[in-house]
Design a protein around this motif. Structure first.
Motif, PDB file in Angstrom:
ATOM      1  N   GLY A  89       0.809  -1.206   0.000  1.00  0.00           N
ATOM      2  CA  GLY A  89       0.000   0.000   0.000  1.00  0.00           C
ATOM      3  C   GLY A  89       0.845   1.260   0.000  1.00  0.00           C
ATOM      4  N   ILE A  90       0.747   2.057  -1.064  1.00  0.00           N
ATOM      5  CA  ILE A  90       1.401   3.365  -1.120  1.00  0.00           C
ATOM      6  C   ILE A  90       0.567   4.391  -0.363  1.00  0.00           C
ATOM      7  CG2 ILE A  90       2.169   5.221  -2.643  1.00  0.00           C
ATOM      8  CD1 ILE A  90       2.676   3.093  -4.785  1.00  0.00           C
ATOM      9  N   ASP A  91      -0.731   4.354  -0.560  1.00  0.00           N
ATOM     10  CA  ASP A  91      -1.655   5.221   0.167  1.00  0.00           C
ATOM     11  C   ASP A  91      -1.572   4.867   1.658  1.00  0.00           C
ATOM     12  OD1 ASP A  91      -3.867   6.423   1.396  1.00  0.00           O
ATOM     13  OD2 ASP A  91      -5.168   6.108  -0.331  1.00  0.00           O
ATOM     14  N   PRO A  92      -1.208   5.810   2.517  1.00  0.00           N
ATOM     15  CA  PRO A  92      -1.041   5.482   3.943  1.00  0.00           C
ATOM     16  C   PRO A  92      -2.332   5.072   4.636  1.00  0.00           C
ATOM     17  CG  PRO A  92      -0.871   7.859   3.587  1.00  0.00           C
ATOM     18  CD  PRO A  92      -0.878   7.219   2.226  1.00  0.00           C
ATOM     19  N   ASP A  93      -3.470   5.373   4.021  1.00  0.00           N
ATOM     20  CA  ASP A  93      -4.748   4.994   4.625  1.00  0.00           C
ATOM     21  C   ASP A  93      -5.112   3.533   4.368  1.00  0.00           C
ATOM     22  OD1 ASP A  93      -5.166   7.550   5.651  1.00  0.00           O
ATOM     23  OD2 ASP A  93      -6.172   8.235   3.830  1.00  0.00           O
ATOM     24  N   LEU A  94      -4.397   2.891   3.461  1.00  0.00           N
ATOM     25  CA  LEU A  94      -4.700   1.492   3.159  1.00  0.00           C
ATOM     26  C   LEU A  94      -4.211   0.582   4.278  1.00  0.00           C
ATOM     27  CD1 LEU A  94      -3.816   1.163  -0.635  1.00  0.00           C
ATOM     28  CD2 LEU A  94      -6.090   0.989   0.400  1.00  0.00           C
ATOM     29  N   GLU A  95      -5.038  -0.371   4.625  1.00  0.00           N
ATOM     30  CA  GLU A  95      -4.668  -1.365   5.626  1.00  0.00           C
ATOM     31  C   GLU A  95      -4.425  -2.710   4.957  1.00  0.00           C
ATOM     32  OE1 GLU A  95      -4.127  -0.808   8.760  1.00  0.00           O
ATOM     33  OE2 GLU A  95      -4.849   1.282   8.836  1.00  0.00           O
ATOM     34  N   ALA A  96      -3.538  -3.495   5.533  1.00  0.00           N
ATOM     35  CA  ALA A  96      -3.288  -4.841   5.019  1.00  0.00           C
ATOM     36  C   ALA A  96      -4.587  -5.638   5.020  1.00  0.00           C
ATOM     37  CB  ALA A  96      -2.233  -5.549   5.861  1.00  0.00           C
ATOM     38  N   GLY A  97      -4.848  -6.317   3.915  1.00  0.00           N
ATOM     39  CA  GLY A  97      -6.064  -7.104   3.775  1.00  0.00           C
ATOM     40  C   GLY A  97      -7.151  -6.419   2.972  1.00  0.00           C
ATOM     41  N   GLU A  98      -6.984  -5.117   2.684  1.00  0.00           N
ATOM     42  CA  GLU A  98      -7.991  -4.422   1.886  1.00  0.00           C
ATOM     43  C   GLU A  98      -7.850  -4.777   0.408  1.00  0.00           C
ATOM     44  OE1 GLU A  98      -9.716  -0.496   3.250  1.00  0.00           O
ATOM     45  OE2 GLU A  98      -7.572  -0.196   3.708  1.00  0.00           O
ATOM     46  N   LEU A  99      -8.959  -4.640  -0.321  1.00  0.00           N
ATOM     47  CA  LEU A  99      -8.998  -4.920  -1.753  1.00  0.00           C
ATOM     48  C   LEU A  99      -9.234  -3.622  -2.517  1.00  0.00           C
ATOM     49  CD1 LEU A  99     -11.244  -8.140  -1.836  1.00  0.00           C
ATOM     50  CD2 LEU A  99      -8.767  -7.977  -1.626  1.00  0.00           C
ATOM     51  N   VAL A 100      -8.533  -3.493  -3.646  1.00  0.00           N
ATOM     52  CA  VAL A 100      -8.664  -2.314  -4.499  1.00  0.00           C
ATOM     53  C   VAL A 100      -8.943  -2.785  -5.922  1.00  0.00           C
ATOM     54  CG1 VAL A 100      -7.568  -0.217  -5.349  1.00  0.00           C
ATOM     55  CG2 VAL A 100      -6.979  -1.081  -3.068  1.00  0.00           C
ATOM     56  N   CYS A 101      -9.975  -2.224  -6.548  1.00  0.00           N
ATOM     57  CA  CYS A 101     -10.260  -2.495  -7.957  1.00  0.00           C
ATOM     58  C   CYS A 101      -9.554  -1.416  -8.773  1.00  0.00           C
ATOM     59  CB  CYS A 101     -11.770  -2.487  -8.212  1.00  0.00           C
ATOM     60  SG  CYS A 101     -12.229  -3.042  -9.863  1.00  0.00           S
ATOM     61  N   ILE A 102      -8.459  -1.786  -9.414  1.00  0.00           N
ATOM     62  CA  ILE A 102      -7.553  -0.850 -10.065  1.00  0.00           C
ATOM     63  C   ILE A 102      -8.212  -0.211 -11.289  1.00  0.00           C
ATOM     64  CG2 ILE A 102      -5.304  -0.641 -11.201  1.00  0.00           C
ATOM     65  CD1 ILE A 102      -5.175  -1.274  -8.199  1.00  0.00           C
ATOM     66  N   ASP A 103      -7.902   1.085 -11.513  1.00  0.00           N
ATOM     67  CA  ASP A 103      -8.418   1.725 -12.725  1.00  0.00           C
ATOM     68  C   ASP A 103      -7.357   2.495 -13.515  1.00  0.00           C
ATOM     69  OD1 ASP A 103      -8.110   3.935 -11.077  1.00  0.00           O
ATOM     70  OD2 ASP A 103     -10.157   4.680 -11.325  1.00  0.00           O
ATOM     71  N   ASP A 104      -6.082   2.453 -13.071  1.00  0.00           N
ATOM     72  CA  ASP A 104      -5.028   3.103 -13.839  1.00  0.00           C
ATOM     73  C   ASP A 104      -3.679   2.546 -13.382  1.00  0.00           C
ATOM     74  OD1 ASP A 104      -3.849   4.774 -15.707  1.00  0.00           O
ATOM     75  OD2 ASP A 104      -4.682   6.628 -14.880  1.00  0.00           O
ATOM     76  N   PHE A 105      -2.624   2.906 -14.106  1.00  0.00           N
ATOM     77  CA  PHE A 105      -1.315   2.355 -13.763  1.00  0.00           C
ATOM     78  C   PHE A 105      -0.207   3.363 -14.033  1.00  0.00           C
ATOM     79  CE2 PHE A 105      -1.752   1.433 -18.276  1.00  0.00           C
ATOM     80  CZ  PHE A 105      -0.492   1.727 -18.781  1.00  0.00           C
TER      81      PHE A 105
END
Length: 264
Positions: A89-105
């Motif tokens: 997780g680059i975003d500091p608000d992300l916690e381990a175990g969360e899922l992200v549906c990617i839309d860019d790279f």
């Protein structure tokens, strides 16, 4: 009714797909080399599954033959590809175990064969639009499947791809954050851009397994930490995929029944 197979590509922690019925391995020859796939059915839907690193995790990310994988899926009749990525997780608000549906790279790789269009083929030089490399319709299916089972998924995020196999430095992660990165991984590119070149619909679900380097100072990245999160997070990912495939199977059955009614 003939169904197009669904492609599923996964990496670390996803070395088989137990949900597949009648699963069997197949080696596919392509113009870019061989790749191994597993074919079977899931809720009656044909599936072609690829584990990027091999069943024994013996292929590092910078040596994965992404062109062979995408070409093999296209040659086997796949139109839609669901990718699973294990990320920091680059975003500091992300916690381990969360899922992200990617839309860019963001592509921070340097050592990879990243296109089918090298200028030597009959098509010449080709410039592929990757504005919607993560297909909006397929992303919507992932998000709706997650919502149906009550699994939270963050809608949208930027996947930053590094070569690996080492983890990123804190300075690299700070740079990626300044560029708008959400998660860091080692396999999402050129996989996504090759899918776009091949005319495949592609969507990616990212499982965050650790804060990226330096995001939380003093916390080292360890494989033990990643393995522990994978044990809890992998079933979440598989549950979302299961719901998506199940929903597709219901719609396919309804379409078949309607077609039979039209001709009955």
């Amino acid at each position: 009714m003939s169904l197009q197979p669904l492609g599923i590509i996964a990496g670390t922690g996803f070395y088989d797909l137990d949900a597949l019925d009648d699963a069997h391995s197949q080696t596919v020859d392509t113009a870019y080399g061989q790749t191994s796939v597993t074919r079977g059915s899931w809720h009656g839907q044909p599936v072609v599954f690829v584990t990027r690193h091999g069943a024994g995790h013996d292929v590092p990310p910078h040596r994965v033959n992404y062109r062979a994988i995408i070409r093999a899926l296209a040659d086997l009749g796949v139109r839609d590809v669901l990718a699973v990525n294990v990320t920091g997780g680059i975003d500091p608000d992300l916690e381990a175990g969360e899922l992200v549906c990617i839309d860019d790279f963001l592509d921070f790789t340097r050592l990879r064969s990243s296109t089918f269009h090298d200028g030597e083929g009959p098509e010449g030089v080709v410039h592929t639009d990757v504005t919607t490399a993560y297909d909006p319709g397929l992303r919507r299916e992932l998000l709706e499947a997650a919502s149906s089972i009550g699994q939270p998924v963050i809608d949208g995020g930027v996947y930053v791809c590094f070569d690996g196999p080492r983890f990123e430095s804190p300075a690299e992660i700070r740079l990626a954050a300044l560029a708008g990165g959400t998660v860091a991984g080692m396999t999402g590119v050129p996989e996504v851009t090759l899918a776009a070149e091949a005319g495949l619909r592609y969507a990616a679900l990212s499982l965050v397994v650790n804060p990226a380097a330096g995001v939380r100072p003093g916390e080292p990245i360890t494989m033990e930490e990643i393995a522990a999160v994978l044990e809890v997070g992998a079933p979440k990912v598989l549950a979302v995929l299961d719901e998506l495939v199940h929903t597709r199977s219901v719609f396919a059955a309804d379409d078949t029944d309607a077609g039979h009614g039209d001709h009955g």
